[in-house]
Design an enzyme around this catalytic site. Structure first.
Site, short mmCIF file in Angstrom:
data_model
loop_
_atom_site.label_atom_id
_atom_site.label_comp_id
_atom_site.label_asym_id
_atom_site.label_seq_id
_atom_site.Cartn_x
_atom_site.Cartn_y
_atom_site.Cartn_z
N GLY A 484 0.83 -1.20 0.00
CA GLY A 484 0.00 0.00 0.00
C GLY A 484 0.86 1.24 0.00
N PRO A 485 0.26 2.41 -0.18
CG PRO A 485 -1.30 4.11 -0.21
CD PRO A 485 -1.18 2.64 -0.37
N PRO A 486 2.66 4.76 1.13
CG PRO A 486 4.74 5.64 0.57
CD PRO A 486 3.42 5.31 -0.03
N GLY A 487 2.39 5.67 4.59
CA GLY A 487 1.60 6.43 5.54
C GLY A 487 0.21 5.92 5.76
CB CYS A 488 -1.96 3.53 4.10
SG CYS A 488 -1.01 2.02 3.88
N GLY A 489 -0.57 3.09 7.23
CA GLY A 489 -0.66 2.35 8.50
C GLY A 489 -0.29 0.88 8.37
CE LYS A 490 3.03 -0.24 3.31
NZ LYS A 490 2.92 1.20 3.27
CB THR A 491 4.82 -0.19 9.95
OG1 THR A 491 5.49 -0.04 8.68
CG2 THR A 491 5.79 -0.69 11.00
CG HIS A 1110 58.32 -74.82 66.90
ND1 HIS A 1110 57.76 -74.78 65.65
CD2 HIS A 1110 58.01 -76.03 67.41
CE1 HIS A 1110 57.13 -75.91 65.41
NE2 HIS A 1110 57.27 -76.69 66.46
CD GLU A 1131 58.08 -71.87 63.28
OE1 GLU A 1131 58.25 -72.86 63.99
OE2 GLU A 1131 58.23 -70.69 63.70
CB CYS A 1193 57.35 -79.94 64.54
SG CYS A 1193 55.81 -79.54 65.40
#
Length: 1763
Positions: A484-491, A1110, A1131, A1193
């Site tokens: 759309g044209p700039p300034g129309c409110g897209k953002t 032992h 041992e 042992c």
């Protein structure tokens, strides 16, 4: 610093005292100074090179360390490093600072200098091992990319690689055991890396690697000290209860007595018998007494079930015990009591005996512990130090695992996805394990280190996740472009849309930047003005994002390398209506992936048209975005009007469909639906799910079945979830699916046969299967209703979710909890249950956390069990069935009662209509379930009744005769049978001698049958016994009796009339002394000054005597002379005396088998300290059947070869007369110079020579090469037609390039293997039988030769002189007498032999020069010649030549045919013996000499000694031949462990005696294996002919029937019996008319019985001649002796005449050709002449000088004949 050393500075330190580093030459001058250094610096591991030159080394005390150039930055001093927070954290101090990598590098640099220079101040407190632990710790805590800066990292990596190469091929069990005992951190890390690497590649190496790795990662090699706390606490509580809480014993004793029941217990113990039935009765009575019968049976059943799973781990116990003592070294301690207390305390806390480094620390703490108070204080200090050692080992182990696992995080090591997934799982397991340790209060001081380890593993986990994501297909995101044209409110709209799609903040990507480190990976990604830059290839970037293939973003930061794009929703904005031109190559791919939303703002447009140049007011924008117009284009619309042409030609040819208008909410919903549709996938389930149950019914019954299943779930409080259709929903247990017949289902199916609303009422009776009308087993029903997936811990409780309790347990002690929890667990999980019980009682406020950890490790049984535990800390409810659910609360929740049994089957039986639909496995399971239920109801009563029956049968005493029948003369057993005195004696003696319990009736019947000539086994044995008994019937003596009646002349019996018992049925282990003492001529008496006997001594030779300490203590005399030069070792002692006994005994370090009186000895032969009446003595405990007395042992205990291995030194006295104390022989150097040459020097080290363990000699005697055999001139062209050729000549021989040394080595290797031979008792019994058999024709006490020269002249002078003198005997003789060199050698050996001393048993090795079969020549097989020492041969000839001649003189009728002349009428006597036998077996043996057992050879030598006069010469010869032979060749001496050298003196006679013993043992074992007791002499019941390994066995039918077992026993002794012709197959009876013996075929010819010589042996006489020694055997000899050659061929013609005219003519032609080519001067005899000459020689009419008088003499050049 020493008080704050961390585990890396404390663990595995190795103490080396400082004084050890000082040179010995300075020791005397600096003793005081070194003592000071030793006390002040005891933990130094190594001294620097300069320490030996200084009293106090300046290098070791310097605080500054100069930089050696190895670092790239300046290094702070050691003092500054020790003050840093990082060093403090390493020392486990309490600080919250994080570890600084720079400080870690500085610490590591100092450690490197300490390891390299060894004069660093850290060396005063750290050893190399501790410093290495620090470096590995630094590796584990630093990221892998930073490890290269650590000093010695490359060396450590190389070391780990070497360990990896060494252990990589080892099996899993070896690695697991090694990693449990290794103390090398580098080795441990390498092993962990191997295990983890193979676990990652378990598809190649096996799943067991991955399973073992997961299990091993969860285990720690530590000792759980907490297990001691509850035990000690329970003891303290019990002691407090007895002494403080309840000091009055009157209140406690009745309870204790009632619990123990001492009277009943005492009666049970008094009636106990040490038999199998006695133990069963006693244990059953005890279980009944304490009411534990049922639970004990259950436990035994569980143990037996899990036995084979646990037996494989039994070896770990030995490894753990052995590891405690590995590397432990004795210390010079002063305060022994406190050292012992400290060691015990260290073991109880850490589970490890302190090693030498830790022992040094203990010494430092205990240096002042000289009083009780100081000792207690020191012990308290040690307890705190010990408490940390247990945790230090844990952190060390975790560090090694972390390093190993992090090194595997490498694409070159773990390359495929499967290995990465397994590496990820292993990393998570180790991460969780470390995290658990961080929660342990004891490990809190180590949390900084543990957090760094977790950080390293986090990096591994993150890396693995990235690598997995790169390789896996991802979900395709949804991409919408707002144009759309700039300034129309897209953002702004994009941000609002992102919030509606996800709660996360959106990620933002700016395509103008080529690095995307700011991307966060959230679900929504916004790209604003994505097409604003022409330099960016945004079309391909969008195509890569909207794809199922992973997309790796280009990132600049190192930690972001490999980051993937993972967002689900992509929102892009653009001012262009057509972002990508339709003519672009990527237009189709781009527009197919994106959806374009045309955004317009009518308010802004109208404002700009009405008021151009002014700013747009805020009123043109709404919060709900209602000011925007959102028009969604159709698919692939590159502008508002047109759609892309599929062919890419005319893009304005296809009109676009009308747009779809949306608002912001509907747009978000559309995007979510698009994402689900894009990523929708259907995956089929394979196989039959174990936890899915399907109930098949008709369509109209689906709702009813669903309601019934829900009712079942509510009634049973079940865990399953009901689903309609095959789709599965989430469930904590199983899923029950209601299905129609046409639906597919992967699970267990059950057909519903009855379904109505009335079935709901049946559920009240717990008849689930009846209500559903299905046929399913109780196990399936329990699994369906109560199975639990995994382990669930619930911290919050809802009463409607709690299951009905089956058991309610009030926990008053730990044992109550453990006893109740066992119902829930398998056998493997019971240990975890006890551990959890401890934790619950000790820390009740942490129940949920501890129970979670415990449940993750525990396996639960498949039975449904619910138990409510009432504990001091709250209520715990545990439900288990496969998995477990647990509710743990700190308050009381009452939920008692409920279901007490599992669901039952109801009224449905297998005979119903549902049975055909039930699989066989379920039917059998139902059967076994029924049998198990029956057994559970009768198991206790069955055990009690069985024990009661055993008890009742125990007491059935036999009535004892009284009065006149007390001696059992008269009526016996009430049968009215009366015996005379003689009959009574006969009956008693028969039962006693044959070990029978015959009644009088049975005895009389047996005697009657024997008298009538019955041939059954019992009658035959009775007649044998009777005949033996009657031999003493005439044992009377004429006496004159003077009495009242006057003078009478009577005959009285001098001996009791009984059978002669030879003891053939008495085994070696049953014999009892006293008997004849061994080495009688070498035993003397030791007396005191008054001449009273004190004990015995044994002559070792040269006037040296052995005795016990032992006995010779004080003034001792031997033969009236005071002993001198007394030396003791424990041992055992030795002394000298000038009085020399006539014989000497050999000594050996080994285990004895006989006591001094001939009885067998049972002993483990492990020396220990024993307290005796003469003080503490180090000796071995033994058991014999001989009763000894004071003064015995010093008498000898001997082994199988007659060598003395120990001396008698004490007994158990009258109470335990069988117990003996024996002092083992130990070597004492009496510094006697050897008086005789001996090659084998025991003091020299062992070396390995071509695989043989031997001693190196000072001189080298090579093996003679070449051959004296040459091809005859008559056969230089056709010699290959002969089947034999000269043996292989060595490496240069093209027939076989094998060297002569290799041939000798290969021939000696079988002699170095141990051959056990027959069992001891069997061999001993057969030896007695053979002695009795030979006694019939061999006289006793045959005198030995007393003249050395007479004995020498009995030898064959053409043989070798042995290893001490080169050449043959005749080479050292002049005028028929030995020269000086030979005479000196003989005199030295004869002098020792006359003293009874054993001579060195050594042989020189050569190879026999003979003709061999061609196939054996190609294999390099040659027979060895053992050249015996001429001195040994002379002594043995003097000792045993008379006995040997007496044995061989009866060769025609005895078992030994040595000395027989096969060309004489003696062969007719052999033929008659063969013909009289029922079955005849002719047997030969492969590798006979090397398979002879030394015990059998010793038994044969004892037989020769039995018939001799037992003189010192005989003792010397016997002891010499029994000792292990030594083979000498090529400068080495090899002591063999088995076999019989072919050059041993009297080898033919000894081999033949061995042969008889082997066969007798095999027959004896075979008969007694058939339960036939052998009480007769075997050699009197069968005939045998033996000559070395050649044998002919003439068996009766009884022995022939078990011939397979006989030959099988011979093979088990190590022999290799074969057929005479060497063919493969079982040895079977042969035709007695044609028996092959000694290469002769004994058969009947027209001239009579003859022994026909093998035809091939006759023919090959014409092909080869003996000449000069040469390597060129194919060329005829240069000189031929016509006389000897003519005599050889003449004899060959005579032997050929016995084979018939046809064969004789063939030989005659060969003889004529030989006369022609060899230029001989004799005329070959005609057939008639040859026949006449041979018969004349055979009958003794014509005598020839070359006649074969005995098989031991040569004729027909028998070195060419293979005889």
């Amino acid at each position: 610093m020493s008080q704050t050393l961390s585990f890396v500075l404390k663990t595995h330190s190795v103490r080396k005292d400082f004084v050890h580093s000082v040179k010995l030459t300075l020791a005397r001058r600096r003793d005081l100074q070194y003592i000071y250094n030793k006390l002040s610096r005891t933990i130094r591991a190594e001294a620097c090179p300069s320490c030996a030159s200084y009293d106090v080394c300046p290098n070791c005390t310097s605080g500054d360390v100069p930089d050696d150039g190895s670092s790239t930055m300046s290094i702070p001093s050691w003092e500054d490093v020790t003050k840093s927070s990082t060093y403090s954290l390493l020392l486990s101090e309490d600080t919250s600072d994080e570890l600084c990598p720079e400080d870690l590098v500085n610490v590591a640099a100092h450690i490197r200098k300490a390891l390299s220079t060894q004069s660093h101040p850290a060396n005063a407190e750290m050893c190399k091992e501790q410093l290495t632990f620090l470096l590995v710790m630094a590796e584990a805590m630093l990221p892998q990319r930073s490890r290269a800066s650590i000093p010695l990292h490359q060396q450590h990596t190389a070391a780990r690689l070497e360990w990896r190469e060494k252990f990589f091929s080892k099996p899993l069990d070896f690695l697991l055991e090694r990693v449990g005992v290794s103390k090398d951190i580098l080795q441990t890390t390498a092993i962990w890396k191997i295990i983890l690497e193979k676990a990652c590649y378990c598809k190649s190496y096996g799943e067991q690697w991955f399973t073992a790795a997961k299990q091993k990662l969860r285990e720690m090699k530590n000792f759980e000290s907490d297990t001691l706390k509850p035990l000690i606490g329970g003891f303290i509580d019990g002691l407090r209860f007895l002494t403080v809480d309840n000091p009055n014993p009157m209140g406690f004793l009745p309870k204790l007595i009632g619990l123990v029941k001492p009277l009943n217990l005492a009666m049970i113990i008094d009636n106990h018998e040490n038999t199998i039935s006695g133990w069963i009765i006693t244990l059953t009575a005890i279980m009944e007494l304490y009411n534990i019968t049922e639970c004990t049976i259950d436990i035994i059943t569980s143990v037996i079930t899990a036995f084979y799973d646990k037996i494989g781990k039994a070896t770990k116990f030995y490894s753990c015990v052995k590891a405690l003592f590995t590397g432990f070294r004795s210390e010079d301690v002063a305060n022994s009591f406190w050292y012992m207390a400290a060691a015990i305390l260290c073991y109880l806390i850490t589970g490890l005996i302190p090693n030498n480094g830790r022992f040094s620390k203990i010494k430092a703490c205990l240096a002042g512990a000289t009083t009780l108070v100081s000792g207690i204080v020191a012990t308290q200090k040690l307890a705190a130090m010990f408490a940390t050692w247990n945790s230090e080992s844990i952190v060390n182990e975790l560090s090694a695992r972390t390093v190993a696992l992090s090194e595997l995080n490498n694409p070159t090591t773990t390359s495929d996805t499967d290995s990465v997934e397994r590496l990820l799982e292993l990393a998570k397991i180790l991460h969780e394990e470390i995290k658990i340790h961080t929660l342990n209060p004891i490990m809190q001081s180590y949390n900084p280190i543990l957090r760094n380890l977790m950080s390293t593993l986090d990096g591994v986990i993150t890396s693995c996740n990235k690598r997995k994501a790169i390789a896996r297909k991802r979900q395709v995101p949804v991409c919408y472009i707002l144009t759309g044209p700039p300034g129309c409110g897209k953002t702004t709209a994009a941000q609002a849309l992102a919030k509606k799609l996800s709660d996360q903040e959106p990620s933002v990507i700016n395509l103008d930047v080529d690095h995307h480190d700011t991307y966060t990976g959230n679900e929504v990604c916004i790209i604003d003005e994505f097409d604003s830059s022409d330099k960016v290839d945004y079309a391909n970037f969008v195509i890569g994002m909207v794809n199922s293939a992973p997309m790796v973003l280009n990132c600049d930061m190192l930690e972001n390398k490999g980051k993937l794009f993972t967002s689900k929703y992509i929102i892009m904005t653009s001012n262009s209506e057509t972002p990508v031109k339709p003519s672009s190559k990527r237009a189709g791919a781009f527009y197919r992936r994106v959806t374009i939303i045309d955004v317009t703002n009518p308010f802004v447009e109208s404002h700009k048209r009405a008021r151009p140049g002014t700013s747009v007011p805020r009123s043109c924008y709404k919060k709900n975005f209602s000011h925007l117009s959102l028009a969604k284009r159709g698919a692939e619309c590159w502008c508002k009007e047109y759609v892309l042409d599929p062919k890419g030609l005319q893009h304005q040819s296809m009109k676009a469909p009308p747009p779809t208008f949306l608002n912001i909410d509907s747009l978000a919903q559309t995007m979510k639906q698009d994402f689900l549709l894009k990523n929708m996938a259907f995956e089929a389930e394979d196989g039959c799910a174990e936890h899915r149950y399907g109930f098949v019914c008709q369509q109209e019954e689906v709702e009813t079945v669903r309601r019934l299943l829900n009712a079942v779930r509510a009634r049973m409080n079940a865990t399953f979830t009901v689903c309609v259709g095959p789709e599965t929903s989430h469930s904590i247990g199983c899923t029950a699916h209601v299905l129609t017949p046409n639906e597919t289902f992967n699970g267990k199916k059950f057909v519903v046969s009855r379904c109505n609303e009335a079935s709901l009422s049946a559920l009240e009776g717990n008849c689930v299967k009846s209500a559903l009308g299905v046929c399913m087993s109780d196990k399936d029903l329990t699994h369906l209703c109560h199975f639990i997936k995994g382990k669930i811990v619930n911290d919050s409780v809802r009463l409607d979710e709690l299951p009905a309790n089956q058991h309610v347990v009030t926990v008053n002690s730990v044992f109550d909890l453990a006893w109740a929890v066992r119902r829930h667990l398998t056998l493997a999980g019971q240990f975890q249950a006890i551990r959890a019980a401890y934790d619950v009682l000790t820390v009740p406020d942490k129940i949920p956390a501890m129970l979670r950890h415990w449940m993750d490790e525990t396996s639960f049984s498949d039975d449904h069990v619910v138990t409510q535990f009432v504990t001091p800390g709250g209520i715990v409810i545990l439900e288990s069935c496969g998995g477990a659910r647990i509710w743990a609360l700190g308050r009381n929740v009452i939920r008692a009662g409920g279901v007490t049994a599992t669901p039952t089957g109801g009224c449905v039986r297998l005979m119903g209509l549902s049975a055909p639909t039930m699989p066989w496995s379920e039917i059998f399971r139902e059967l076994f379930s029924l049998l198990g239920r029956i057994w559970s109801s009768v198991k206790v009563s069955a055990l009690v009744l069985t024990a009661l029956g055993m008890y009742a049968s125990r007491f059935r005493p036999k009535s004892e005769a009284k009065g006149k029948t007390k001696l059992k003369i008269g009526t016996y057993r009430g049968r009215g049978v009366a015996l005379t005195d003689d009959e009574y004696d006969e009956w008693r003696e028969h039962n006693a001698s044959r070990k029978l319990d015959l009644s009088v009736e049975d005895f009389l019947m047996l005697r009657h049958r024997a008298a009538l000539g019955a041939d059954d086994n019992d009658a035959v044995k009775f007649r044998s016994w009777w005949n033996s008994r009657t031999k003493m019937a005439n044992d009377y003596e004429d006496v004159t009796v003077i009495g009242k009646g006057g003078v009478k002349h009577e005959k009285i019996r001098t001996n009791t009339l009984k059978a002669v018992d030879r003891g053939y049925d008495v085994s070696f282990a049953e014999e009892s002394g006293p008997g004849t003492k061994f080495h009688k001529n070498a035993i003397g008496s030791v007396t005191d000054v008054c001449g009273e006997h004190k004990g015995y001594c044994i002559h070792m030779g040269h006037g040296v005597y052995a005795s016990v300490a032992h006995v010779v203590k004080g003034d001792s005399f031997f033969l009236g002379e005071r002993i001198f030069d007394l030396k003791t070792n424990g041992e055992f002692c030795c002394f000298r005396s000038t009085k020399i006994l006539p014989s000497a005994a050999p000594f050996f370090s080994g285990k004895p088998t006989r006591d001094p009186w001939g009885s067998p000895v049972a002993t483990e032969w492990k020396p220990k300290m024993y307290t005796t009446t003469s003080g503490k003595i180090l000796g071995c405990f033994a058991t014999t059947s001989t009763e000894t007395h004071p003064g015995d042992c010093g008498l000898p205990y001997i082994d199988d070869n007659g060598r003395v291995t120990g001396l008698h030194t004490g007994s158990g006295g009258p109470k335990t007369p069988s117990a003996k104390l024996v002092v083992p022989y130990v070597h004492i150097d009496m510094k006697t110079k050897s008086v005789t040459a001996q090659k084998y020097d025991v003091t020299k080290p062992d070396i390995s020579y071509k695989g043989l363990i031997c001693k190196q000699l000072d001189e080298i005697r090579i093996i003679p090469k070449g051959t004296r055999l040459h091809v005859s001139p008559a056969h230089t062209e056709d010699y290959q037609e002969c089947s034999h050729q000269p043996a292989s000549l060595g490496s240069g021989d093209p027939r076989c390039p094998k060297s002569l040394t290799a041939i000798v080595v290969d021939s000696l290797k079988p002699y170095c293997e141990n051959v056990e031979g027959p069992p001891h008792d069997v061999l001993h019994r057969v030896q007695k039988m053979l002695i009795d058999h030979l006694s019939g024709f061999v006289p006793m006490n045959i005198s030995s030769e007393t003249s050395m020269l007479s004995a020498f002249h009995k030898l064959n002078h053409d043989t070798s002189c042995g290893p001490y003198l080169g050449g043959r005997k005749k080479d050292h003789m002049a005028n028929g007498e030995p020269d000086k060199q030979l005479l000196d050698l003989l005199s030295a050996k004869w002098k020792l032999a006359t003293q009874g001393i054993a001579l060195p048993h050594e042989y020189t090795i050569g190879l026999k020069d003979e003709l061999r079969p061609v196939e054996k020549v190609s294999e390099g097989k040659r027979r060895m010649i053992w050249g015996c020492d001429v001195g040994v041969a002379t002594v043995c000839a003097a000792a045993f030549k008379g006995v040997s001649d007496a044995i061989t003189a009866n060769h025609q009728y005895g078992p030994i045919q040595v000395g027989i002349n096969m060309d004489s009428p003696s062969v007719e006597a052999l033929f008659q013996r063969i013909k009289s036998a029922a079955k005849v077996f002719a047997v030969d043996y492969s590798k006979w000499d090397s398979t002879q057992s030394p015990r059998v050879s010793a038994a044969s030598i004892d037989i020769l000694r039995y018939f001799s006069d037992r003189s010192p010469i005989v003792d010397s010869a016997s002891n010499t031949l029994k000792s292990p032979p030594v083979a000498i060749f090529n400068g080495v001496a090899v002591k063999v462990s088995s076999g019989l050298p072919s050059g041993m003196p009297l080898t033919s006679v000894i081999n033949s005696l061995n042969h008889c013993l082997y066969v007798g043992c095999a027959i004896l074992q075979s008969l007694e294996a058939k339960a036939i007791p052998v009480t007769w002499n075997l050699f009197s019941t069968f005939d045998i002919m033996t000559y070395g390994d050649d044998g002919v066995y003439m068996f009766p039918i009884m022995y022939a029937s078990i011939s397979d077992q006989i030959f099988g026993n011979l093979s088990s002794y190590g022999l290799k019996p074969t057929r005479v012709d060497k063919s493969v197959g079982a040895i079977e009876p042969i035709d007695p008319d044609s028996v092959v013996f000694l290469k002769r075929t004994i058969t009947r010819t027209p001239q009579g019985i003859r022994g026909l010589l093998d035809r091939s042996s006759i023919i090959r006489q014409f092909y080869y001649i003996k000449g000069e020694n040469s390597d060129d055997w194919k060329s005829p000899p240069k000189h031929i002796d016509p006389t000897s050659r003519g005599q050889q061929l003449w004899n060959a013609c005579l032997y050929a005449s016995q084979h018939g005219l046809e064969f004789f003519n063939k030989v005659y032609r060969l003889a004529e050709r030989a006369v022609e080519y060899e230029e001989l001067h004799f005329e070959p005899p005609t057939y008639a002449s040859a026949l006449d000459h041979y018969n004349s020689q055979f009958n003794g009419v014509e005598a020839r000088s070359d006649q074969i008088d005995s098989s031991g003499m040569t004729a027909l050049h028998c070195d060419v004949f293979e005889v």
